[in-house]
Design a protein around this motif. Structure first.
Motif, PDB file in Angstrom:
ATOM      1  N   TRP A  50       0.877  -1.119  -0.084  1.00  0.00           N
ATOM      2  CA  TRP A  50       0.039   0.159  -0.103  1.00  0.00           C
ATOM      3  C   TRP A  50       0.571   0.836   0.026  1.00  0.00           C
ATOM      4  CZ3 TRP A  50      -1.976   4.229   1.387  1.00  0.00           C
ATOM      5  CH2 TRP A  50      -3.680   4.630   1.108  1.00  0.00           C
ATOM      6  N   LYS A  73      -1.725  -4.320   2.432  1.00  0.00           N
ATOM      7  CA  LYS A  73      -3.246  -4.057   3.033  1.00  0.00           C
ATOM      8  C   LYS A  73      -3.183  -5.417   4.288  1.00  0.00           C
ATOM      9  CE  LYS A  73      -7.509  -3.766   0.644  1.00  0.00           C
ATOM     10  NZ  LYS A  73      -7.852  -5.104   1.273  1.00  0.00           N
ATOM     11  N   MET A 111      -1.931   0.666   5.672  1.00  0.00           N
ATOM     12  CA  MET A 111      -2.208   2.148   4.590  1.00  0.00           C
ATOM     13  C   MET A 111      -0.726   3.028   4.826  1.00  0.00           C
ATOM     14  SD  MET A 111      -6.185   3.602   4.865  1.00  0.00           S
ATOM     15  CE  MET A 111      -7.876   2.436   5.300  1.00  0.00           C
ATOM     16  N   TYR A 158      -4.242   3.149   9.651  1.00  0.00           N
ATOM     17  CA  TYR A 158      -4.763   1.741   9.462  1.00  0.00           C
ATOM     18  C   TYR A 158      -6.126   1.829   9.531  1.00  0.00           C
ATOM     19  CZ  TYR A 158      -4.723   1.031  14.901  1.00  0.00           C
ATOM     20  OH  TYR A 158      -5.160   1.572  15.853  1.00  0.00           O
TER      21      TYR A 158
END
Length: 388
Positions: A57, A72, A104, A122
């Motif tokens: 990510w 992820k 993230m 997150y």
């Protein structure tokens, strides 16, 4: 528009490695899977595969050239500069990775070299549904192991809502290092982007401890005290340029992806205006019909589905210094936007053949990309360098 560089035909070969905590196992994997040289296909850069990850990510560079990469599903990895060694970083809170959720963004504290502090975002489940959170911890390394210690969640989007879309969760520090800017998507709920009490659909300005910064422009008008700008949709990139201007990119609905210059206290109009339409075909009035809303600087229809964003400041590609680079998800592209002061215009769009989730600038000025690796698949880490 700026001049393109000379084009060569072939890229350098590089190792493309599987993940794992053990350095020798990583090295063996690297030796077993050597990536072939890649043609540039008319692109003004070499493309070198460096490593593979499971639905990566975001990434950020440490001062010594190593990287932190998030996946992820909830894993953070400390990665050697050559991509051959990947060390799992323990201490990450439980992540809800359903839909668009997951672990993230990851960004270093401006004084990381002194305090080893790492910020990350997150998604998680809580009372009322799901939401995006901002956390920080101290990166510790002992006996070939890595951990984030003293992890604290320092900001929580409000309200938590149902569904698993449009979390956003991008992080950027102000050039003076005093403030943290954090994006909260409108969670596919439309109206929260205009709700003054919600943080959803907003750019937020926080102190480094996660509290709302004093002097935010809308607090005196009854807004949540963290709000810096509002009327946004799904904000998946945010970055400052060398002059201190804040740029943000977001996904439009059916059409209307945007690159915005973020100004304090401004309303960017969503969902009242957009140059896209609703997915069911219903029209949304265009920005030009409502001049009271701040208008995008660049707009894309058909969409590019913008992922990561950088404002390039390196020397490897001098003609592109000061320009924006955007990862394209559905467009499977790397997009360059020519920035001139506070104005912007479309530059290049290079087909990369895979969904591009993240763009970063390396210490030597190379441009690094993370492929999305959708649905848990392998996403490559790519290094783009200038032909000599």
């Amino acid at each position: 528009m700026k001049t393109a560089f000379a084009i060569l035909a072939l890229a350098s070969a590089a190792a493309c490695n599987a993940s794992g905590p053990d350095a020798s196992a990583n090295a063996a994997s690297a030796n077993a899977a050597t990536a072939p040289a890649q043609a540039t296909d008319g692109k003004p850069f070499f493309v070198t595969p460096v490593a593979q990850f499971a639905s990566p990510w975001a990434m950020t560079f440490l001062p010594d050239g190593r990287m932190l990469v998030t996946e992820k599903a909830g894993q953070m990895l400390l990665v050697s500069a050559d991509g051959k060694t990947k060390t799992p970083v323990s201490g990450i809170p439980a992540v809800d990775s359903d839909g668009q959720g997951g672990l993230m963004d990851v960004v270093l504290h401006p004084d990381f070299a002194q305090n080893r502090t790492v910020y990350f975002s997150y998604s998680a489940t809580g009372p009322g549904g799901k939401g995006v959170l901002l956390a920080r911890g101290t990166l510790a390394e002992r006996s070939r192991r890595a951990a984030l210690e003293n992890v604290q969640t320092i900001f929580t989007a409000t309200p938590f809502v149902s569904g698993s879309g449009h979390y956003s969760g991008r992080i950027a520090f102000s050039p003076d290092g005093r403030y943290l800017f954090f994006t909260n998507g409108e969670r596919q709920k439309f109206d929260p982007a205009q709700d003054p009490k919600a943080t959803l659909g907003k750019v937020l300005r926080l102190n480094l401890d996660g509290t709302p910064a004093a002097g935010n422009p809308l607090a005196a008008k009854g807004f949540h005290p963290a709000v810096w700008s509002y009327g946004h949709r799904n904000l998946l990139g945010i970055a400052f340029d060398a002059a201190g201007n804040l740029w943000e990119q977001e996904m439009g609905p059916k059409g209307g992806d945007e690159l915005n210059l973020i100004l304090p206290g401004r309303n960017y109009g969503y969902p009242i205006v957009s140059d896209g339409s609703h997915y069911d075909g219903r029209d949304i009035p265009d920005h030009d019909t409502r001049p009271e809303f701040e208008k995008y600087k660049v707009n894309w229809t058909p969409v590019i589905s913008p992922g990561g964003l950088i404002i390039y400041s390196g020397d490897m590609f001098p003609d592109w210094k000061g320009d924006a680079f955007i990862g394209g998800l559905s467009s499977q592209a790397l997009i360059r936007v020519d920035i001139d002061g506070t104005n912007a215009a479309k530059g290049d769009q290079w087909d990369m053949g895979e969904r591009i989730r993240e763009v970063e600038q390396g210490p030597d000025g190379a441009i690094w990309l993370l492929e999305d690796g959708e649905d848990g698949g392998a996403g490559q880490l790519l290094k783009l360098t200038r032909p000599s």
